[in-house]
Design an enzyme around this catalytic site. Structure first.
Site, mmCIF file in Angstrom:
data_model
loop_
_atom_site.group_PDB
_atom_site.id
_atom_site.type_symbol
_atom_site.label_atom_id
_atom_site.label_comp_id
_atom_site.label_asym_id
_atom_site.label_seq_id
_atom_site.Cartn_x
_atom_site.Cartn_y
_atom_site.Cartn_z
ATOM 1 N N LYS A 28 29.599 53.792 37.409
ATOM 2 C CA LYS A 28 29.087 52.411 37.412
ATOM 3 C C LYS A 28 29.808 51.570 38.475
ATOM 4 C CE LYS A 28 29.415 50.009 33.446
ATOM 5 N NZ LYS A 28 30.087 48.699 33.513
ATOM 6 N N SER A 29 31.105 51.678 38.544
ATOM 7 C CA SER A 29 31.862 50.866 39.510
ATOM 8 C C SER A 29 31.429 51.172 40.941
ATOM 9 C CB SER A 29 33.361 51.156 39.376
ATOM 10 O OG SER A 29 33.817 50.739 38.112
ATOM 11 N N GLY A 100 30.046 42.157 33.766
ATOM 12 C CA GLY A 100 31.179 41.437 34.351
ATOM 13 C C GLY A 100 31.405 41.867 35.793
ATOM 14 N N SER A 173 43.395 43.567 37.367
ATOM 15 C CA SER A 173 41.940 43.627 37.288
ATOM 16 C C SER A 173 41.335 43.999 38.632
ATOM 17 C CB SER A 173 41.389 42.265 36.841
ATOM 18 O OG SER A 173 40.001 42.207 37.092
ATOM 19 N N ASP A 326 38.529 51.182 30.018
ATOM 20 C CA ASP A 326 37.247 51.220 29.299
ATOM 21 C C ASP A 326 37.188 52.335 28.250
ATOM 22 O OD1 ASP A 326 36.327 49.061 30.747
ATOM 23 O OD2 ASP A 326 35.408 50.304 32.298
HETATM 24 C C1 S3P Z 1 35.586 47.429 36.724
HETATM 25 C C2 S3P Z 1 36.848 47.014 36.419
HETATM 26 C C3 S3P Z 1 37.354 46.903 35.037
HETATM 27 C C4 S3P Z 1 36.468 47.649 34.048
HETATM 28 C C5 S3P Z 1 35.004 47.419 34.302
HETATM 29 C C6 S3P Z 1 34.633 47.869 35.710
HETATM 30 C C7 S3P Z 1 35.175 47.454 38.153
HETATM 31 O O1 S3P Z 1 37.394 45.540 34.673
HETATM 32 O O2 S3P Z 1 36.779 47.288 32.718
HETATM 33 O O3 S3P Z 1 34.214 48.131 33.375
HETATM 34 O O4 S3P Z 1 34.159 48.092 38.475
HETATM 35 O O5 S3P Z 1 35.885 46.857 38.978
HETATM 36 P P1 S3P Z 1 38.674 44.627 35.022
HETATM 37 O O6 S3P Z 1 38.839 44.664 36.463
HETATM 38 O O7 S3P Z 1 38.326 43.244 34.555
HETATM 39 O O8 S3P Z 1 39.787 45.238 34.238
#
Ligand code: S3P
Length: 450
Positions: A28-29, A100, A173, A326
């Site tokens: 996903k990222s 998010g 983060s 996660d």
């Molecule tokens: C992500 C970073 C993480 C993770 C999210 C995906 C990303 O969040 O929990 O599912 O793709 O950069 P945080 O950066 O807020 O920890």
């Protein structure tokens, strides 16, 4: 979809020996970033293995609304970008649904432009803190209008000439780090991010791949200084998205817990910033073989052979949290079947995910007979290796709070519990892992949607 759609409860029952080979959908990222950078770069980006979950598709729509041309041709996504610095103002609000990552990274990407950008999301996303991204953007000169605190919906407007900043991340983060770097793409001069502890590094890797001038220095304590030269040229790339380790976690733990299981999960991303769960499970005595470790599209990838075995309780150090943030909900489920007590520390960030995951997990475990204790930033779980007494014979359902990972974690729990485990809504699973039900059933999991 999901927000406002009719809840779709689901139930998982004790299953016997899971078997087979499955391929996990794209990370996903990496998928979000591939559409964003492809949509911004000059020329064509071709993406295979893209996760076609709702979160990522919403990012694609946002990029289209800002001028990228995106189409699908067979199994490949073809993106024609605007060129760095040339995004267009969207005529309507950008809707990131439950995501998010989509929302926060786009705030960086679009927020520094000298036009209005409105971002909205579903009920879960509209409760999540956005100040962590809005604060550094304000320092760059971005005006922020939010109706309620630093929450969605927000309207952003960049200044004529945004200012580069030198920013030390106040929370570990990757989303905040990425938002600042993506903003830096449209700022003259050098944007610097100081990262005291490493978080997933896909943005840095992909920026370099697209031709950005980015350097990273790591000091002896592990603090990283990332410098990005703004307003450079980005050029379209060919991207192969590996399987998402955060999705692989569900069949993986299911196989560890269900007696007689022996499965293979192919093409899983093994980037060291994402493998905290595998390390933790190995410490618990898990039988996971890492096969065929290879490099694909600049990332480490492997196939995982997983067999049922007895797990032992573990203490997970707080420093490991960014590499498995996660995966705690499903790890807590594994701990409910391990011999002895497990303790997980450094979990404060779990409180601001798609739901307050620390409470959601503790409530769900208790509802299903597991012994656990919830602290402000920790969770302890005492396991029962045979699953005796676990599950909910009365049919009470776990409250998932619009959170896909809570939904999938408790369905995994039901596969090895004495009694079934039900969840109130399975709709949100489509945000990150639309194939979850079919893939789990193909392995022999007894899961039904109501
Ligand atoms: C992500 C970073 C993480 C993770 C999210 C995906 C990303 O969040 O929990 O599912 O793709 O950069 P945080 O950066 O807020 O920890």
């Amino acid at each position: 979809m999901s927000q406002g759609s009719t809840p779709k409860p689901a139930i998982a029952r004790k299953s016997s020996g899971l078997s087979g080979t499955v391929r996990i959908p794209g990370d996903k990222s990496i998928s979000h970033r591939a559409l964003m950078l492809g949509g911004l770069a000059s020329g064509e980006t071709r993406i295979t293995g893209l996760l076609e979950g709702e979160d990522v598709l919403n990012t694609g729509k946002a990029m289209q609304a800002m001028g990228a041309v995106i189409r699908k041709d067979g199994g490949e996504w073809i993106v024609n970008g605007t060129g760095n610095g040339a995004l267009l103002a969207s005529e309507s609000p950008l809707d990131f649904g439950n995501s998010g990552t989509g929302a926060r990274l786009s705030m960086g990407l679009a927020g520094v432009y000298d036009f209005d950008t409105v971002l909205v999301g579903d009920a879960s996303l509209s409760r999540r803190p956005m100040g962590r991204v809005l604060d550094p953007l304000r320092r760059m000169g971005v005006q922020v209008k939010a109706v309620e605190g630093d929450r969605l919906p927000v309207m952003l407007r960049g200044p004529e000439t945004p200012a580069p900043i030198h920013y030390t991340l106040p929370v570990a983060s990757a989303q905040v780090k990425s938002a600042v770097l993506l903003a830096g793409l449209n700022i003259p001069g050098v944007t610097t991010v100081i990262e005291p502890a490493i978080t997933r590094d896909h943005t840095e890797k992909m920026l370099v791949g697209f031709g950005a001038e980015l350097s990273i220095e790591t000091d002896k304590d592990g603090t990283r200084t990332i410098r990005l030269q703004g307003r450079g040229r980005l050029t379209g790339q060919v991207i192969e998205v590996p399987g998402d380790p955060s999705s692989a976690a569900f069949p993986l733990i299911a196989a560890l817990l269900v007696p007689g299981s022996d499965i293979t999960i192919s093409n899983v991303l093994m980037n060291p910033t994402r493998t905290g769960l595998i390390l933790t499970l190995q410490e618990m005595g898990a039988d996971i073989q890492i096969l065929n470790l290879r490099l694909a599209g600049g990332e480490d990838v492997a196939d995982l052979r997983v067999r049922h075995c007895e797990l032992t309780g573990v203490s997970v150090p707080a420093e490991r949290a960014p590499a498995m943030i996660d995966e705690y909900p499903v790890l807590a489920v594994a701990a409910a079947f391990a011999k002895g007590k497990s303790i997980m520390n450094g979990l404060q960030e779990l409180r601001v995910k798609e739901s307050d995951r620390l409470s959601a997990v503790a409530d769900g475990l208790k509802l299903n007979g597991a012994e656990c204790e919830e602290g402000q930033d920790w969770l302890s779980v005492t396991g029962r290796p045979d699953g005796k007494g676990l599950g909910n014979a009365a049919g009470e359902r776990v409250v998932t709070h619009l959170d896909h990972r809570i939904a999938m974690s408790f369905l995994v729990m039901g596969l090895a519990s004495e009694h079934p485990v039900g969840i109130d809504d399975s709709n949100m699973i489509a945000t990150s892992f639309p194939q979850f039900m079919d893939l789990m059933k193909s392995l022999g999991a007894r899961i039904e949607q109501a």
